[in-house]
Scaffold this motif. Structure first.
Motif, PDB file in Angstrom:
ATOM      1  N   CYS A 625       0.838  -1.203   0.000  1.00  0.00           N
ATOM      2  CA  CYS A 625       0.000   0.000   0.000  1.00  0.00           C
ATOM      3  C   CYS A 625       0.868   1.247   0.000  1.00  0.00           C
ATOM      4  N   ALA A 626       1.956   1.220   0.802  1.00  0.00           N
ATOM      5  CA  ALA A 626       2.869   2.364   0.842  1.00  0.00           C
ATOM      6  C   ALA A 626       3.502   2.589  -0.531  1.00  0.00           C
ATOM      7  N   SER A 627       3.892   1.490  -1.197  1.00  0.00           N
ATOM      8  CA  SER A 627       4.487   1.614  -2.535  1.00  0.00           C
ATOM      9  C   SER A 627       3.475   2.204  -3.517  1.00  0.00           C
ATOM     10  N   LEU A 628       2.235   1.725  -3.425  1.00  0.00           N
ATOM     11  CA  LEU A 628       1.193   2.227  -4.321  1.00  0.00           C
ATOM     12  C   LEU A 628       0.955   3.720  -4.092  1.00  0.00           C
ATOM     13  N   ILE A 629       0.973   4.123  -2.835  1.00  0.00           N
ATOM     14  CA  ILE A 629       0.814   5.547  -2.519  1.00  0.00           C
ATOM     15  C   ILE A 629       1.959   6.343  -3.136  1.00  0.00           C
ATOM     16  N   GLY A 630       3.188   5.796  -3.038  1.00  0.00           N
ATOM     17  CA  GLY A 630       4.335   6.475  -3.637  1.00  0.00           C
ATOM     18  C   GLY A 630       4.170   6.659  -5.128  1.00  0.00           C
ATOM     19  N   VAL A 631       3.642   5.599  -5.792  1.00  0.00           N
ATOM     20  CA  VAL A 631       3.439   5.687  -7.238  1.00  0.00           C
ATOM     21  C   VAL A 631       2.331   6.683  -7.580  1.00  0.00           C
ATOM     22  N   LEU A 632       1.199   6.556  -6.877  1.00  0.00           N
ATOM     23  CA  LEU A 632       0.045   7.398  -7.195  1.00  0.00           C
ATOM     24  C   LEU A 632       0.318   8.872  -6.923  1.00  0.00           C
ATOM     25  N   PHE A 633       0.840   9.151  -5.732  1.00  0.00           N
ATOM     26  CA  PHE A 633       1.019  10.545  -5.345  1.00  0.00           C
ATOM     27  C   PHE A 633       2.375  11.106  -5.781  1.00  0.00           C
ATOM     28  N   GLY A 634       3.273  10.230  -6.197  1.00  0.00           N
ATOM     29  CA  GLY A 634       4.559  10.708  -6.695  1.00  0.00           C
ATOM     30  C   GLY A 634       4.567  10.932  -8.196  1.00  0.00           C
ATOM     31  N   TYR A 635       3.561  10.351  -8.881  1.00  0.00           N
ATOM     32  CA  TYR A 635       3.570  10.432 -10.339  1.00  0.00           C
ATOM     33  C   TYR A 635       3.407  11.861 -10.836  1.00  0.00           C
ATOM     34  N   LEU A 636       2.478  12.616 -10.264  1.00  0.00           N
ATOM     35  CA  LEU A 636       2.237  13.974 -10.753  1.00  0.00           C
ATOM     36  C   LEU A 636       3.476  14.853 -10.634  1.00  0.00           C
ATOM     37  N   PRO A 637       4.137  14.900  -9.453  1.00  0.00           N
ATOM     38  CA  PRO A 637       5.371  15.700  -9.383  1.00  0.00           C
ATOM     39  C   PRO A 637       6.450  15.197 -10.343  1.00  0.00           C
ATOM     40  N   ALA A 638       6.575  13.859 -10.447  1.00  0.00           N
ATOM     41  CA  ALA A 638       7.597  13.301 -11.335  1.00  0.00           C
ATOM     42  C   ALA A 638       7.285  13.647 -12.795  1.00  0.00           C
ATOM     43  N   ARG A 639       6.019  13.579 -13.149  1.00  0.00           N
ATOM     44  CA  ARG A 639       5.619  13.928 -14.514  1.00  0.00           C
ATOM     45  C   ARG A 639       5.902  15.400 -14.789  1.00  0.00           C
ATOM     46  N   ASN A 640       5.583  16.250 -13.814  1.00  0.00           N
ATOM     47  CA  ASN A 640       5.869  17.675 -13.986  1.00  0.00           C
ATOM     48  C   ASN A 640       7.362  17.912 -14.197  1.00  0.00           C
ATOM     49  N   ALA A 641       8.187  17.183 -13.434  1.00  0.00           N
ATOM     50  CA  ALA A 641       9.637  17.327 -13.570  1.00  0.00           C
ATOM     51  C   ALA A 641      10.102  16.902 -14.958  1.00  0.00           C
ATOM     52  N   SER A 642       9.536  15.784 -15.456  1.00  0.00           N
ATOM     53  CA  SER A 642       9.990  15.262 -16.746  1.00  0.00           C
ATOM     54  C   SER A 642       9.566  16.148 -17.912  1.00  0.00           C
ATOM     55  N   ARG A 643       8.561  17.001 -17.720  1.00  0.00           N
ATOM     56  CA  ARG A 643       8.057  17.844 -18.803  1.00  0.00           C
ATOM     57  C   ARG A 643       8.568  19.282 -18.726  1.00  0.00           C
ATOM     58  N   LEU A 644       9.541  19.519 -17.867  1.00  0.00           N
ATOM     59  CA  LEU A 644      10.106  20.859 -17.796  1.00  0.00           C
ATOM     60  C   LEU A 644      10.855  21.194 -19.082  1.00  0.00           C
TER      61      LEU A 644
END
Length: 653
Positions: A625-644
């Protein structure tokens, strides 16, 4: 002039400015041949840095054509442009743009990591480049431990790491003293002499005059393009390029990039330990809550089952009448000991005991109390799971002879014999007007609904019927069902059997398994409810992770720009920040499990009357569950970083 390498035709670059646009480059036409050393000069705001960003594929023109080696860049996506930067361009920045968490050697290696070069080959090449630039003894130092000139040499080594065709140097001497600046320019001369195309952006004409060609730009237009007396470089580069891995090695290269992303995530977490801990805190509390609630629910369920088992496991209680409170039950005389004897012969029955009871006064010496006198059969104690604390249970001979052999419970022992030295076994007590001998003491037992405070005395049911009640009718029959027989089927069979014997249904059956199912169902419902509340705290913790990761992205924009400049794909940036978010949540999950285990140990040490029963499944689920939370809630910031935008990211440094 040699073979054209770079061709710009009608290139314009415009930016939004209020309600209009600002044109920084105006219809630029420029061709640069392979092996040239070109200086682009101009005052601040003339557009020379914007031109360099377009040349290095860090930025795109608003209109016009830009071709590298005959390849039109307008048709390339972000990853294809990253491949161009990775394979053909090497950047030397005025402010060096080294990653503070990495050593000099680590900084030099970055481009080849994204290029997929084998580990041993890239390490050897990085060491060789640093040695060539006089930095072998500083390879293990971080940028903060190096002087400006040393940092710029590390930057040059990084630009050469992938065997770049084109070196783009933006004010390479702007932040250096004259001696260090001269060393950097000498290195650029050597690179050009080897056949590399070198493009220098500068406002210093002394630096520009070292080039074989000077392109002057003013107000976004090329106003002069002249050659100098400087000898041009060779027509083709001679430096070897690190070959990317192929086949199985390609998978290893991908693993290397993930390993690099993992290492950078760990470095970033270590560099901001307090922020990382505060980010984890919500996950820690949420995971600890979930694990503790599940453990508490399991402990409660087991305790309920144990309490119900103390009533007698797999038991059916048969009473006279239609139900509890039936006013006619006292007049029903068909429930007799013969029914119990007949039931005992059924294959699905493990034990049977007739039961009668009456309230009576019990005395020993000067002590007098009210007690419940239970007349039971030999099988009663096995059916109820009663254990002995001292003495023995009465036997079949006692039942047959109506012996006045009494088994007392712990409450009776304390009340009658609490101040008497020695064991009560063998003592004679007065029950009503009947003298009975104590033959055994039953161990304390839960009733299933809390400990009973009643005094209980157990006698053979035959003795109670003849000496106390004067009737052969039974209060109830207790049937212990065999372990391999389904309770529901056994209940139906008992009901059918007795209905045939009596000719009618003048009895009802209490199934203890129904009680167990009802109570455990309620317990599970409450556990699920509390667990749902705990999961909400996990979600809140996940939102905290997302917020902190968004802050982390904003703080590390310059780092992202550097990585993109040296050839990082969008996926590489996405993986780096996503891994960081997952690591934070995983570490929080492990810490949460540790906290939950510590809470259980503390409660046990404090002597709590309940126990947390931990489940490996719940712990694995918590980590997942912790890993899933990391993926779900970490994806948006990571996506924003990759699209800079690489240019916008670099400009924040």
């Amino acid at each position: 002039m040699g073979e054209p390498l770079i061709e710009l035709r009608g290139v314009r670059r415009e930016y939004p400015a209020g309600e209009g646009t600002l044109c920084v480059l105006k219809d630029i036409d420029l061709t640069i041949a392979r092996g040239e050393m070109v200086a682009i000069v101009g005052a601040s705001g003339s557009g020379k840095s914007t031109l360099m960003n377009i040349l290095g594929c860090l930025d795109r023109p608003t209109s016009g054509s830009y071709r590298v080696g005959g390849r039109e860049t307008a048709a390339l996506d972000a990853d294809a442009l990253a491949a161009l930067r990775r394979e053909h361009f090497g950047f030397i920045f005025q402010r060096y743009h080294l990653l503070a968490e990495l050593t000099a050697l680590g900084n030099v290696e970055i481009p080849s990591i994204y290029a997929g070069a084998p580990v041993a080959a890239r390490r050897a090449r990085a060491e060789a480049l640093l040695d060539r630039l006089g930095m072998a003894d500083r390879a293990g130092h971080r940028p903060g431990q190096l002087s400006g000139g040393q940092q710029q040499r590390v930057s040059i080594a990084r630009a050469l790491m992938n065997g770049a065709d084109v070196i783009l140097a933006d004010e390479p001497t702007g932040a250096l003293d004259s001696r260090s600046g001269a060393q950097v320019l000498r290195i650029l001369d050597e690179l050009n002499a080897e056949g590399r195309t070198v493009i220098i952006v500068t406002h210093d004409m002394k630096v520009a005059e070292r080039a074989g060609r000077i392109v002057e730009i003013a107000d976004g237009e090329i106003v002069a393009d002249r050659t100098t007396a400087v000898r041009p470089g060779a027509a083709a580069p001679t430096a070897a390029r690190l070959a990317p891995a192929g086949g199985l090695a390609r998978w290893r290269a991908g693993a290397d990039r993930l390993k690099e992303a993992l290492a950078m995530a760990l470095l970033a977490m270590n560099a901001h330990r307090l922020r990382t801990f505060l980010t984890m805190l919500g996950i820690i509390i949420g995971i600890a809550s979930v694990v503790c609630v599940v453990a508490l629910g399991e402990g409660s369920r087991r305790r309920v089952l144990a309490n119900i088992s103390s009533l007698g496991t797999n038991t059916l209680e048969i009473f006279a009448g239609r139900s509890f409170g039936d006013t006619r039950s006292g007049r029903i005389t068909t429930l007799v000991a013969a029914d119990a004897d007949a039931l005992a012969r059924q294959h699905y029955v493990a034990a049977v005991t007739p039961t009668v009871s009456t309230q009576s006064t019990v005395r020993f010496g000067a002590v007098e109390a009210s007690a419940l006198v239970n007349g039971v059969g030999v099988g009663y104690f096995a059916a109820r799971g009663t254990r002995l604390a001292a003495g023995r249970f009465f036997d079949a001979a006692s039942v047959k002879t109506r012996a006045l052999d009494a088994v007392i419970d712990e409450n009776t022992r304390k009340t009658l014999f609490g101040t008497v030295a020695g064991s009560p076994v063998g003592k004679v007590i007065l029950v009503g007007d009947v003298f009975c001998r104590v033959v055994g003491i039953a161990a304390p037992q839960q009733s299933g609904f809390g400990s009973s405070q009643n005094l209980s005395i157990y006698l053979p049911y035959t003795a109670v019927q003849t000496r106390f009640l004067g009737t052969r009718t039974l209060r109830s029959i207790t049937v212990k069902v065999a372990d391999d027989a389904p309770m529901a089927a056994a209940e139906r069979e008992v009901a059918r059997f007795l209905a045939l014997r009596h000719g009618r249904t003048d009895f009802f059956i209490l199934n203890t398994d129904d009680i167990r199912r009802t109570i455990t169902s309620t317990t599970e419902t409450m556990t699920a409810l509390i667990a749902a509340i705990a999961v909400i705290s996990l979600v809140v913790g996940g939102i905290g992770v997302m917020n902190i990761m968004l802050v982390s992205v904003s703080e590390r924009v310059a780092e992202i720009g550097v990585r993109m400049a040296v050839g990082a794909r969008r996926a590489d940036i996405l993986h780096q920040f996503l891994i960081e978010a997952v690591l934070v949540c995983l570490a929080g999950g492990v810490a949460g499990i540790a906290l939950a285990l510590a809470a259980g140990a503390l409660l046990q040490a404090l002597g709590a009357n309940f126990q947390l029963v931990y489940s490996a499944t719940s712990m694995v689920a918590a980590v997942a569950c912790a890993s899933l939370i990391g993926v779900l809630f970490g994806y948006l910031p990571a996506r924003n970083a990759s699209r800079l935008d690489p240019v916008a990211a670099l400009s924040t440094a």
